[in-house]
Design a protein around this motif. Structure first.
Motif, short mmCIF file in Angstrom:
data_model
loop_
_atom_site.label_atom_id
_atom_site.label_comp_id
_atom_site.label_asym_id
_atom_site.label_seq_id
_atom_site.Cartn_x
_atom_site.Cartn_y
_atom_site.Cartn_z
N HIS A 1 -8.88 3.23 -9.40
CA HIS A 1 -9.32 3.12 -8.01
C HIS A 1 -8.51 4.00 -7.06
O HIS A 1 -8.93 4.24 -5.93
CB HIS A 1 -9.17 1.67 -7.51
N TYR A 2 -7.34 4.46 -7.49
CA TYR A 2 -6.38 5.06 -6.58
C TYR A 2 -6.03 6.49 -6.98
O TYR A 2 -6.44 6.97 -8.03
CB TYR A 2 -5.10 4.20 -6.54
N LYS A 3 -5.24 7.15 -6.11
CA LYS A 3 -4.82 8.52 -6.38
C LYS A 3 -3.31 8.59 -6.54
O LYS A 3 -2.57 7.84 -5.90
CB LYS A 3 -5.26 9.44 -5.24
N TYR A 4 -2.88 9.52 -7.39
CA TYR A 4 -1.46 9.74 -7.66
C TYR A 4 -1.23 11.25 -7.67
O TYR A 4 -1.85 11.96 -8.47
CB TYR A 4 -1.06 9.13 -9.00
N THR B 1 1.39 8.00 -3.79
CA THR B 1 0.18 7.28 -4.16
C THR B 1 -0.41 6.54 -2.97
O THR B 1 0.26 6.35 -1.94
CB THR B 1 0.49 6.26 -5.29
N ASN B 2 -1.66 6.13 -3.12
CA ASN B 2 -2.28 5.18 -2.19
C ASN B 2 -2.61 3.87 -2.91
O ASN B 2 -3.48 3.11 -2.48
CB ASN B 2 -3.53 5.76 -1.53
N GLU B 3 -1.92 3.61 -3.99
CA GLU B 3 -2.15 2.40 -4.78
C GLU B 3 -1.99 1.15 -3.93
O GLU B 3 -1.10 1.05 -3.09
CB GLU B 3 -1.16 2.36 -5.95
N HIS B 4 -2.89 0.17 -4.15
CA HIS B 4 -2.83 -1.14 -3.51
C HIS B 4 -2.38 -2.17 -4.54
O HIS B 4 -2.98 -2.25 -5.62
CB HIS B 4 -4.20 -1.56 -2.98
N ILE C 1 0.84 -1.19 0.00
CA ILE C 1 0.00 0.00 0.00
C ILE C 1 0.88 1.25 0.00
O ILE C 1 1.84 1.35 0.78
CB ILE C 1 -0.93 0.02 1.23
N CYS D 1 -10.44 5.46 2.90
CA CYS D 1 -9.09 5.09 2.50
C CYS D 1 -8.11 6.24 2.74
O CYS D 1 -8.45 7.41 2.58
CB CYS D 1 -9.06 4.67 1.04
N ASN E 1 -4.97 -5.69 -8.34
CA ASN E 1 -5.21 -4.46 -7.59
C ASN E 1 -6.60 -4.52 -6.98
O ASN E 1 -7.60 -4.42 -7.69
CB ASN E 1 -5.08 -3.24 -8.49
#
Length: 241
Positions: free
Chosen positions: A35-38, A48-51, A22, A70, A63
């Protein structure tokens, strides 16, 4: 996305082991997943909060979907596994949609499956003073006793001014409350270090801290403070009251 200073835990589902990664900061992502932010930082890196989930049997990545509160793009936090489906995350540097960085003291509880991660955010209540300040590059570990009352222990780190913190805390995950521990300065005043716990009995826990830096210049911890062992007794009993 290639990145550093994120978090990773392992868990098992139907006999298959997985790794969940994460957040973190790194190079510009080749693909920005929906789904995530960059967020691009001032130093041209991206946070990022990429999973990212890795199946150790199939050796394939996927992912998972995220539900709930979140975390924003973040790095330099700690994440620790409570059990095979739950984890706790604390602190770190978060970046909002306006690229503003905040060193936080938020707690997140995660419920994890192979396809979904559910997030619950616990922020400091205004009426509560007993709460650690925001920090990054701290260390933490989970204490599990026979009373089914998991606790997160944290120590040190750096604050919003990049000063090294000199404290140690225990978070009762069931009661959502913190207790500050009285430990030697040589064990708690450091950042970028490692921390482990060993349960000797339900009321006796050893905390071991190793390495790290002692100031914002990055001065490394030196002998005799490479490893410190702290035995906890009364504080564990107190968190169960």
């Amino acid at each position: 996305m290639r990145r550093t200073h994120g978090g990773m835990i392992s868990f098992e589902h139907d006999g298959v082991h997985h790794l969940l990664m994460i957040g973190g900061a790194g190079s510009k992502p080749a693909v920005q997943l929906p789904h995530y932010k960059y967020i691009q930082l001032s130093n041209e890196r991206w946070r990022t909060n990429e999973h990212s989930m890795y199946n150790l049997s199939s050796r394939k990545w996927n992912n998972p979907s995220i539900i709930g509160q979140c975390i924003s793009p973040a790095s330099a936090f700690i994440i620790e596994k409570i059990n095979n489906t739950r984890a706790v995350l604390f602190g770190g540097t978060e970046t909002d949609d306006d690229a503003k960085n905040t060193v936080t003291n938020n707690i997140y509880i995660l419920e994890i499956s192979v396809s979904t991660v559910f997030w619950q955010c616990i922020k400091k209540p205004e009426a509560i003073d007993q709460w650690p300040v925001g920090r990054y590059y701290h260390a933490g570990a989970i204490i599990i006793t026979g009373s089914d009352c998991p606790m997160l222990v944290i120590s040190g780190g750096a604050d919003k001014n990049n000063d090294t913190l000199d404290d140690c805390w225990i978070f009762n995950i069931t009661q959502h409350s913190w207790i500050k521990l009285d430990v030697p300065h040589s064990a708690s005043k450091r950042h970028g270090h490692s921390l482990s716990v060993f349960l000797m009995s339900p009321h006796c826990v050893w905390i071991i801290t190793v390495g790290g830096c002692v100031d914002k210049r990055g001065t490394l911890v030196t002998n005799p403070n490479i490893v410190m062992i702290t035995e906890l007794g009364q504080c564990i009993s107190h968190t169960h009251q």
